[in-house]
Scaffold this motif. Structure first.
Motif, PDB file in Angstrom:
ATOM      1  N   LEU A 114       0.813  -1.208   0.000  1.00  0.00           N
ATOM      2  CA  LEU A 114       0.000   0.000   0.000  1.00  0.00           C
ATOM      3  C   LEU A 114       0.853   1.268   0.000  1.00  0.00           C
ATOM      4  O   LEU A 114       0.376   2.345  -0.356  1.00  0.00           O
ATOM      5  CB  LEU A 114      -0.945   0.017   1.209  1.00  0.00           C
ATOM      6  CG  LEU A 114      -1.997  -1.092   1.270  1.00  0.00           C
ATOM      7  CD1 LEU A 114      -2.862  -0.933   2.509  1.00  0.00           C
ATOM      8  CD2 LEU A 114      -2.862  -1.101   0.002  1.00  0.00           C
ATOM      9  N   GLU A 134      -8.693  -0.369   1.956  1.00  0.00           N
ATOM     10  CA  GLU A 134      -7.665  -0.270   0.916  1.00  0.00           C
ATOM     11  C   GLU A 134      -7.339  -1.649   0.343  1.00  0.00           C
ATOM     12  O   GLU A 134      -7.200  -1.820  -0.874  1.00  0.00           O
ATOM     13  CB  GLU A 134      -6.401   0.364   1.502  1.00  0.00           C
ATOM     14  CG  GLU A 134      -6.488   1.861   1.710  1.00  0.00           C
ATOM     15  CD  GLU A 134      -6.330   2.636   0.407  1.00  0.00           C
ATOM     16  OE1 GLU A 134      -5.430   2.297  -0.376  1.00  0.00           O
ATOM     17  OE2 GLU A 134      -7.131   3.556   0.176  1.00  0.00           O
ATOM     18  N   THR A 137     -10.466  -2.731  -1.721  1.00  0.00           N
ATOM     19  CA  THR A 137     -10.686  -1.910  -2.917  1.00  0.00           C
ATOM     20  C   THR A 137      -9.682  -2.248  -4.010  1.00  0.00           C
ATOM     21  O   THR A 137     -10.027  -2.325  -5.200  1.00  0.00           O
ATOM     22  CB  THR A 137     -10.594  -0.413  -2.562  1.00  0.00           C
ATOM     23  OG1 THR A 137     -11.580  -0.100  -1.571  1.00  0.00           O
ATOM     24  CG2 THR A 137     -10.813   0.457  -3.796  1.00  0.00           C
ATOM     25  N   LYS A 138      -8.429  -2.456  -3.613  1.00  0.00           N
ATOM     26  CA  LYS A 138      -7.384  -2.781  -4.585  1.00  0.00           C
ATOM     27  C   LYS A 138      -7.309  -4.277  -4.885  1.00  0.00           C
ATOM     28  O   LYS A 138      -6.409  -4.741  -5.585  1.00  0.00           O
ATOM     29  CB  LYS A 138      -6.040  -2.273  -4.071  1.00  0.00           C
ATOM     30  CG  LYS A 138      -5.989  -0.748  -3.970  1.00  0.00           C
ATOM     31  CD  LYS A 138      -4.622  -0.253  -3.518  1.00  0.00           C
ATOM     32  CE  LYS A 138      -4.609   1.277  -3.482  1.00  0.00           C
ATOM     33  NZ  LYS A 138      -3.284   1.805  -3.065  1.00  0.00           N
ATOM     34  N   LYS A 139      -8.260  -5.026  -4.317  1.00  0.00           N
ATOM     35  CA  LYS A 139      -8.385  -6.463  -4.547  1.00  0.00           C
ATOM     36  C   LYS A 139      -7.095  -7.219  -4.243  1.00  0.00           C
ATOM     37  O   LYS A 139      -6.704  -8.148  -4.960  1.00  0.00           O
ATOM     38  CB  LYS A 139      -8.826  -6.723  -5.988  1.00  0.00           C
ATOM     39  CG  LYS A 139     -10.195  -6.129  -6.301  1.00  0.00           C
ATOM     40  CD  LYS A 139     -10.627  -6.427  -7.715  1.00  0.00           C
ATOM     41  CE  LYS A 139     -12.019  -5.831  -7.982  1.00  0.00           C
ATOM     42  NZ  LYS A 139     -12.486  -6.106  -9.374  1.00  0.00           N
ATOM     43  N   LEU A 140      -6.460  -6.794  -3.162  1.00  0.00           N
ATOM     44  CA  LEU A 140      -5.231  -7.461  -2.729  1.00  0.00           C
ATOM     45  C   LEU A 140      -5.538  -8.677  -1.860  1.00  0.00           C
ATOM     46  O   LEU A 140      -4.797  -9.660  -1.868  1.00  0.00           O
ATOM     47  CB  LEU A 140      -4.346  -6.480  -1.964  1.00  0.00           C
ATOM     48  CG  LEU A 140      -3.856  -5.275  -2.787  1.00  0.00           C
ATOM     49  CD1 LEU A 140      -3.162  -4.259  -1.879  1.00  0.00           C
ATOM     50  CD2 LEU A 140      -2.903  -5.747  -3.887  1.00  0.00           C
TER      51      LEU A 140
END
Length: 269
Positions: A114, A134, A137-140
């Protein structure tokens, strides 16, 4: 007859000695009402303190951030031991090292993948939500669980307490009374009606005087302490006056009593 006169003189000298000691004891008496906590509080049911406790992250704080998910392999990168280490001293003097993210002067941390995250001004719960969002949302990660703790949450208790100390608070929640208890309580010479709390927020130091003889503390915003608060208990007048008086008068009194004893001894011989 001469023997009776000698005994009478010795009794008089002994009586005068007791009078002097009694006066010294009277001079060191303390108002008992000021040594008792909450002397105005009767039996009652008190409502919980509804003042919200908002401990926010500040520069130079140390944060422990752990991430878990259904995919341990994908999660591993977020728990790499690449964090700054903070050293602290234990009770026995040994150095302990705890991994944690050091919040820099700008209020940021460097988090894996991140990158730089603004954390200053957020509570640990708000930061937990921010990092979780986060990651999603960032599909981590899928359904990540983020656990955040402040490792350097501590308060200092100084002055007229049995054991002046720095109290580490793993739970991130401690009341003024708990902190005083962990410091061995206020001594008989401490001013319970004028306990000082020093708190720094947004670069401004605030000083608050608390009267622990009164039950109003239960509704005070200072009932619960914040990280890095300093609690200072002043010595009362009896201690200050007693130590000053004793250091000044004790040698004089002892000399006078010795001189008196010699005179009486020679008179009665």
């Amino acid at each position: 007859m001469h023997k009776d006169s000698r005994n009478s003189s010795k009794r008089s000298a002994l009586f005068l000695t007791f009078i002097l000691l009694f006066q010294l004891l009277l001079g060191s008496c303390v108002n008992s009402r000021k040594t008792v906590y909450f002397n105005d509080q009767q039996d009652a049911t008190l409502k919980s303190n509804n003042i919200p406790i908002r401990n926010v992250v500040r520069p130079n704080d140390i944060l422990s951030i752990a991430v878990t998910s259904l995919n341990p392999t994908a999660t591993e990168v977020f728990n790499k031991p690449n964090n700054a280490y903070v050293s602290s001293s234990s009770v026995n003097g040994a150095n302990l090292q705890s991994p944690g993210y050091l919040v820099n002067d700008d209020g940021n941390i460097q988090f894996p993948v991140l990158g730089e995250i603004k954390v200053s001004g957020l509570t640990t719960n708000e930061l937990r939500i921010k990092i979780t969002n986060e990651l999603q949302t960032k599909k981590l990660l899928i359904d990540p669980i983020v656990i955040i703790r402040q490792l350097n949450f501590k308060v200092s208790v100084l002055g007229e307490v049995s054991r002046p100390t720095v109290v580490n608070v793993p739970s991130e929640k401690i009341s003024l009374l708990e902190a005083l208890g962990l410091a061995g309580d206020i001594t008989i010479y401490g001013k319970k009606d004028n306990v000082m709390i020093i708190r720094e927020e947004d670069g401004v130091k605030k000083i608050k005087r608390i009267d622990l003889n009164s039950s109003e503390i239960f509704n005070s915003e200072y009932y619960y302490l914040k990280s890095n608060d300093i609690v200072y208990v002043e010595a009362n007048k009896a201690k200050i006056a007693g130590s000053t008086r004793s250091s000044q008068l004790l040698p004089i009194i002892l000399s006078a009593l010795s001189f008196g004893a010699i005179i009486i001894d020679r008179i009665v011989k």
